[in-house]
Design an enzyme around this catalytic site. Sequence first.
Site, PDB file in Angstrom:
ATOM      1  N   CYS A 154       4.243   5.179  16.795  1.00 48.21           N
ATOM      2  CA  CYS A 154       5.071   4.998  17.986  1.00 48.21           C
ATOM      3  C   CYS A 154       6.336   4.208  17.634  1.00 48.21           C
ATOM      4  CB  CYS A 154       4.303   4.277  19.082  1.00 48.21           C
ATOM      5  SG  CYS A 154       5.265   4.021  20.592  1.00 48.21           S
ATOM      6  N   GLY A 190       5.475  19.990  16.663  1.00 39.50           N
ATOM      7  CA  GLY A 190       6.170  21.267  16.677  1.00 39.50           C
ATOM      8  C   GLY A 190       5.316  22.505  16.775  1.00 39.50           C
TER       9      GLY A 190
END
Length: 320
Positions: free
Chosen positions: A93, A207
């Site tokens: 993160c 993705g």
Amino acid sequence: MRAHRLCTAPMMDWSDRHCRFYFRALAPHAVVYTEMVTTAALIHGDAPRHLDFDPAEHPVALQLGGSEPDELAACARLGARWGYDEINLNCGCPSERVQRGAFGACLMAEPELVADCMKAMQDAVPIPVTVKHRLGLDRVEDYGFARRFVETVARRAGCRTFIVHARNAVLKGLSPRDNRAVPRLRHDEVHRLKRDFPELEIVANGGYASLAAVEAALARVDGVMLGRAAYHDSYCLAAIDARLFGTTAPTRAEVVARMHRYAVAEVARGTPLRAIARHLLGLYQGRPGARAWRRMLSDPAALRRDDPELLLAAAARVEG
């Protein structure tokens, strides 16, 4: 250790318990992950609010954010006590709030500390402890950086499962949202990690938006984790789960029926319907009637009534 062939990603503000139940209705075999929960939130906050989950969510993993081995060990014990199947350490993160706490993606610069954290959690609980990380930090794209991180954590802590987001984390100048799209995808480097560490379980994230992409990835790595694709076009998760595990995908109508039963029970306990309905907006993505579905489940007046029949009415409008 449970295989991670298909996983759903820990997504801040999205992967709450209602979202995970929905993912489970779509994908019976996927490992579902909580959104990141910080050690401070568990130690000083309302632990049940963060940790409670429905038994149907199994297998479910608790993702922790922190950098103090003792605190992470204590929180891992809480997770094991609550019945989670796995503890995952967030090393990916990039938000400024996480950086101020000196954890998340910035931990990749300190692989020895990550190893100490992992070892402390492994010693504290009998369930698997895994790590999710990026390929690198900021603008420097150096495969050696990711390789050294994996090698150090595997060697020093005995970690066997690495979930790799195939982008760098840019700590300054990009928002968390931009960090999910702007740094380029480098799937080839995740594949290279698997070649360099064939004994480890390498799970690729970032993705993947179609069955074809997932199947192509699984020829090179051990598992795939889906995030935004599973959320915004959520029925793809059902199709992928069915293909990978040789089962029949539930129909959208069956998913709605299951979520309706769930919503009836949750609303009776005081859960606002909007907390559940907001996760279902992508169920009919790309299908005739998808706009009507989203409009009905986003109608403020209808949601204020907290009537789970809204789900069935919206599905009836779409299904005809």
